[in-house]
Motif scaffolding. Structure first.
Motif, mmCIF file in Angstrom:
data_model
loop_
_atom_site.group_PDB
_atom_site.id
_atom_site.type_symbol
_atom_site.label_atom_id
_atom_site.label_comp_id
_atom_site.label_asym_id
_atom_site.label_seq_id
_atom_site.Cartn_x
_atom_site.Cartn_y
_atom_site.Cartn_z
ATOM 1 N N ASP A 179 0.837 -1.195 0.000
ATOM 2 C CA ASP A 179 0.000 0.000 0.000
ATOM 3 C C ASP A 179 0.879 1.254 0.000
ATOM 4 O O ASP A 179 1.697 1.441 0.906
ATOM 5 C CB ASP A 179 -0.896 0.004 1.247
ATOM 6 N N PRO A 180 0.733 2.125 -1.011
ATOM 7 C CA PRO A 180 1.634 3.283 -1.126
ATOM 8 C C PRO A 180 1.551 4.260 0.040
ATOM 9 O O PRO A 180 2.549 4.856 0.426
ATOM 10 C CB PRO A 180 1.196 3.946 -2.443
ATOM 11 N N ASN A 184 4.803 5.087 2.186
ATOM 12 C CA ASN A 184 5.400 6.415 2.038
ATOM 13 C C ASN A 184 5.248 7.308 3.262
ATOM 14 O O ASN A 184 6.091 8.165 3.518
ATOM 15 C CB ASN A 184 4.805 7.121 0.811
#
Length: 211
Positions: A179-180, A184
């Motif tokens: 999951d970005p 991030n």
């Protein structure tokens, strides 16, 4: 309101923090000098020194020498932890405001616009990851946690604060699924509480996202 006093990392710590958080970006001495804002000669000198100390590894890719952290050396982890602790000290105000969450949180991350333009940022975004591995969250404990969060928000700036809560098991599931946002947010954010989990987190990312 508590005054924020910036405590700057030295250039070696900035390099170590950058190589740690942005491990899948191939940095040579020139690109990392631009990233942290120091002359190329200075970055090259530091990289050669920490390479000799076996804190970093150098790999020739094409015509470039690419540097990465050497976690086979146990001192490297300690240097990473120190850099992250000092980074958190740059945000003493927010560190002070979330101190009470330490009782239930595995880690707390400050992220978003507050890190880029502290004076202009409208929102203060916080991610609280709760340790549901070692702690059983009963209804009573969840209620206690909500009271603590409300108390933290009330004594700060209620209209600006946005607190997101997530269980540790769910967080790891998001990370492992690639999951970005889950990946991030910690990379670009600052760990206000418990930087040790950040080291574990990035080890996991090393496996998921090799460059």
């Amino acid at each position: 309101t508590m005054e924020i006093r910036k405590s700057n990392l030295d250039n070696e710590q900035k390099i170590i923090k950058t190589l740690f958080k942005e491990f899948n970006t191939p940095y040579n001495s020139r690109s990392i000098s631009k990233q942290i804002g120091i002359p190329h000669a200075g970055a090259f000198k530091i990289l050669k020194r920490v390479e000799n100390e076996e804190i970093v590894k150098a790999q020739t890719i094409g015509k470039s020498i690419i540097y990465s952290l050497n976690f086979d050396n146990p001192i490297t982890s300690k240097k990473v932890e120190m850099a992250l602790l000092l980074e958190a000290q740059n945000y003493k105000l927010w560190l002070h405001e979330v101190k009470e969450l330490d009782k239930l949180a595995e880690f707390v991350i400050l992220f978003g616009s507050i890190l880029k333009e502290e004076k202009k940022a409208r929102d203060i975004d916080i991610l609280v990851v709760l340790d549901d591995v070692r702690v059983h969250f009963t209804k009573e404990l969840v209620h206690t946690y909500r009271i603590i969060v409300e108390k933290c928000i009330a004594k700060a700036e209620p209209k600006r604060w946005h607190v997101q809560s997530m269980k540790l098991t769910a967080f790891w599931e998001y990370v492992r699924a690639g999951d970005p946002v889950a990946i991030n947010m910690p990379r670009s954010g600052v760990a206000l509480i418990d930087t040790n989990i950040f080291v574990v987190f990035h080890f996991e990312l090393h496996i998921l996202l090799p460059y």
